[in-house]
Write a protein that holds these residues in place. Sequence first.
Motif, PDB file in Angstrom:
ATOM      1  N   ASP A  87     -19.578  13.893  39.690  1.00 38.18           N
ATOM      2  CA  ASP A  87     -18.223  14.005  40.236  1.00 38.18           C
ATOM      3  C   ASP A  87     -17.770  15.455  40.345  1.00 38.18           C
ATOM      4  OD1 ASP A  87     -17.533  11.355  40.802  1.00 38.18           O
ATOM      5  OD2 ASP A  87     -16.970  10.946  38.731  1.00 38.18           O
ATOM      6  N   VAL A 241     -10.539   8.509  34.220  1.00 38.49           N
ATOM      7  CA  VAL A 241     -10.808   7.085  34.484  1.00 38.49           C
ATOM      8  C   VAL A 241     -10.112   6.204  33.465  1.00 38.49           C
ATOM      9  CG1 VAL A 241     -12.627   5.330  34.370  1.00 38.49           C
ATOM     10  CG2 VAL A 241     -12.972   7.393  35.723  1.00 38.49           C
ATOM     11  N   HIS A 245      -7.250   4.392  35.406  1.00 38.04           N
ATOM     12  CA  HIS A 245      -7.952   3.351  36.165  1.00 38.04           C
ATOM     13  C   HIS A 245      -8.486   2.242  35.267  1.00 38.04           C
ATOM     14  CE1 HIS A 245      -7.741   5.966  39.689  1.00 38.04           C
ATOM     15  NE2 HIS A 245      -8.167   6.948  38.925  1.00 38.04           N
ATOM     16  N   VAL A 249     -11.660  -0.513  35.640  1.00 40.36           N
ATOM     17  CA  VAL A 249     -12.733  -0.568  34.647  1.00 40.36           C
ATOM     18  C   VAL A 249     -12.938  -1.999  34.169  1.00 40.36           C
ATOM     19  CG1 VAL A 249     -13.402   0.100  32.303  1.00 40.36           C
ATOM     20  CG2 VAL A 249     -12.478   1.817  33.878  1.00 40.36           C
ATOM     21  N   PHE A 367     -12.742   2.350  42.590  1.00 38.50           N
ATOM     22  CA  PHE A 367     -12.400   3.685  42.107  1.00 38.50           C
ATOM     23  C   PHE A 367     -12.245   4.667  43.266  1.00 38.50           C
ATOM     24  CE2 PHE A 367     -14.796   1.615  38.702  1.00 38.50           C
ATOM     25  CZ  PHE A 367     -13.946   1.800  37.622  1.00 38.50           C
ATOM     26  N   VAL A 371     -13.317  10.220  41.172  1.00 35.02           N
ATOM     27  CA  VAL A 371     -13.856   9.750  39.882  1.00 35.02           C
ATOM     28  C   VAL A 371     -14.734   8.518  40.075  1.00 35.02           C
ATOM     29  CG1 VAL A 371     -11.985  10.685  38.471  1.00 35.02           C
ATOM     30  CG2 VAL A 371     -11.764   8.377  39.424  1.00 35.02           C
ATOM     31  N   ARG A 372     -15.217   8.310  41.277  1.00 28.33           N
ATOM     32  CA  ARG A 372     -15.969   7.091  41.593  1.00 28.33           C
ATOM     33  C   ARG A 372     -17.262   6.987  40.802  1.00 28.33           C
ATOM     34  NH1 ARG A 372     -16.342   6.533  47.592  1.00 28.33           N
ATOM     35  NH2 ARG A 372     -14.329   5.487  47.300  1.00 28.33           N
ATOM     36  N   THR A 374     -18.109   8.437  37.964  1.00 32.03           N
ATOM     37  CA  THR A 374     -17.835   8.249  36.541  1.00 32.03           C
ATOM     38  C   THR A 374     -17.290   6.858  36.259  1.00 32.03           C
ATOM     39  OG1 THR A 374     -17.426  10.597  36.160  1.00 32.03           O
ATOM     40  CG2 THR A 374     -16.468   9.054  34.575  1.00 32.03           C
ATOM     41  N   GLY A 375     -16.338   6.385  37.070  1.00 31.50           N
ATOM     42  CA  GLY A 375     -15.748   5.069  36.843  1.00 31.50           C
ATOM     43  C   GLY A 375     -16.768   3.963  36.955  1.00 31.50           C
TER      44      GLY A 375
END
Length: 433
Positions: A87, A241, A245, A249, A367, A371-372, A374-375
């Motif tokens: 990311d 995240v 988010h 998750v 996501f 942060v896609r 990582t999420g």
Amino acid sequence: MSTGDAPPPPQRPFDRRDAKTLGLSALGGALEFYDFVVFVFFAKTLGVLFFPPGTEPWLAQLQVYGIFAAGYVARPLGGIVMAHFGDRLGRKRMFTLSVFMMSVPTLLIGLLPTHAQAGVLAPLLLLAMRLVQGIAVGGEVPGAWVFVAEHVPRRRVGIACATLTAGLTAGILIGSLLAAWINANYTPDEVQAGIWRVPFVLGGVFGFVAVWLRRWLEETPVFVEMRERKQLARQLPVKQVLAAHRPAVLLSMLASWQLTAAIVVIVLLTPTLVQTSFGIDAATAFRGNSVATLALVAGCLAAGWAVDRFGVGRALLAGSLGLGLSAYALYGTLVSGHHDQFVAWYALAGFCCGVTGVTPALMVAAFPPEVRFTGLSFSYNVAYAVFGGLTPPMIAWLSTSWGVMAPAHYVAFTCLVGVVVAVFVLVKRPLRY
């Protein structure tokens, strides 16, 4: 992907560059997953060679399976660390690094000294190599899904992610077929004398070929645009995240639970379960497994097509129902004594496991781009480590009260979870490319 209400920009067509990216990514994924799973196909041989002579066979098997499981324990760590840099620094760098990190330990396993040559150092080195493999695969699978999803047109994200998933499944099939061929053409003594090294050396060499092929891939347009607009994550991506988010998750973890049940129970455990519970001979069990795994490849592609045609929610709903019913059909047929129909029903269950091809499309959509990686990586790897690790003992425990239908009941329960996720996506959280 986003969940906003703004109309999407005009779509570009799927072109040859997209096909090349998808093909090279799927090929690399297949080779890397082959490297990760080939270990389990030679677990018995490794148990004999890497532990002291005279060790009880069951104890040696337990120890070598413990080393195998260590790779799963390392997956969340590898996924979080590699996703962080994915990311911040770019998808392609981590995508290439992951396959390199898998190739090196796989090659080295094929060259390791055995216990007879190095004593207690031998299993310690084997454990170290397995941990590195786990770190690598923890970054590879989520990174591959993000990479292809951000390359192709938005209306082709479903088939892109599913093709990648089918490639990973093909890696399992390659490992299974190679192990079957070796065991059919060489005696156990010949395998222990050195033939066991061949699949690992081949895996390492093929992995380096995959590294070379990935040199021709380009950074994803989504990441390039974020970098140019200075929209990259400013905080620690994993902190961002977990702070902003959490619903995404949770949604992704629940979908991953169903994925682990399909793969672990139907694909990995069923060949052993049908031998111990229903008296199916080993040759038939593993022939059925090969057919089911091949059907799974086709099922993943069908699921990806359904995502692009009908949407994530509808594809997940239909796939969850199909998987639950096919699990009951498979085990119910065996309970009724129709063992001659085992391979056919196993193939159907394998095809229905293709619902796993919907999961990455859902997670990619859940996501935002910054942060896609990582999420998705955090959700998938933590869920897989927890649910994947607990599933075998859970099935054993449930079998004491539910009997031989316990695997089907467990898969059906996770399918119910999948139905809940699908309904939530359809009603409360529409995912839009």
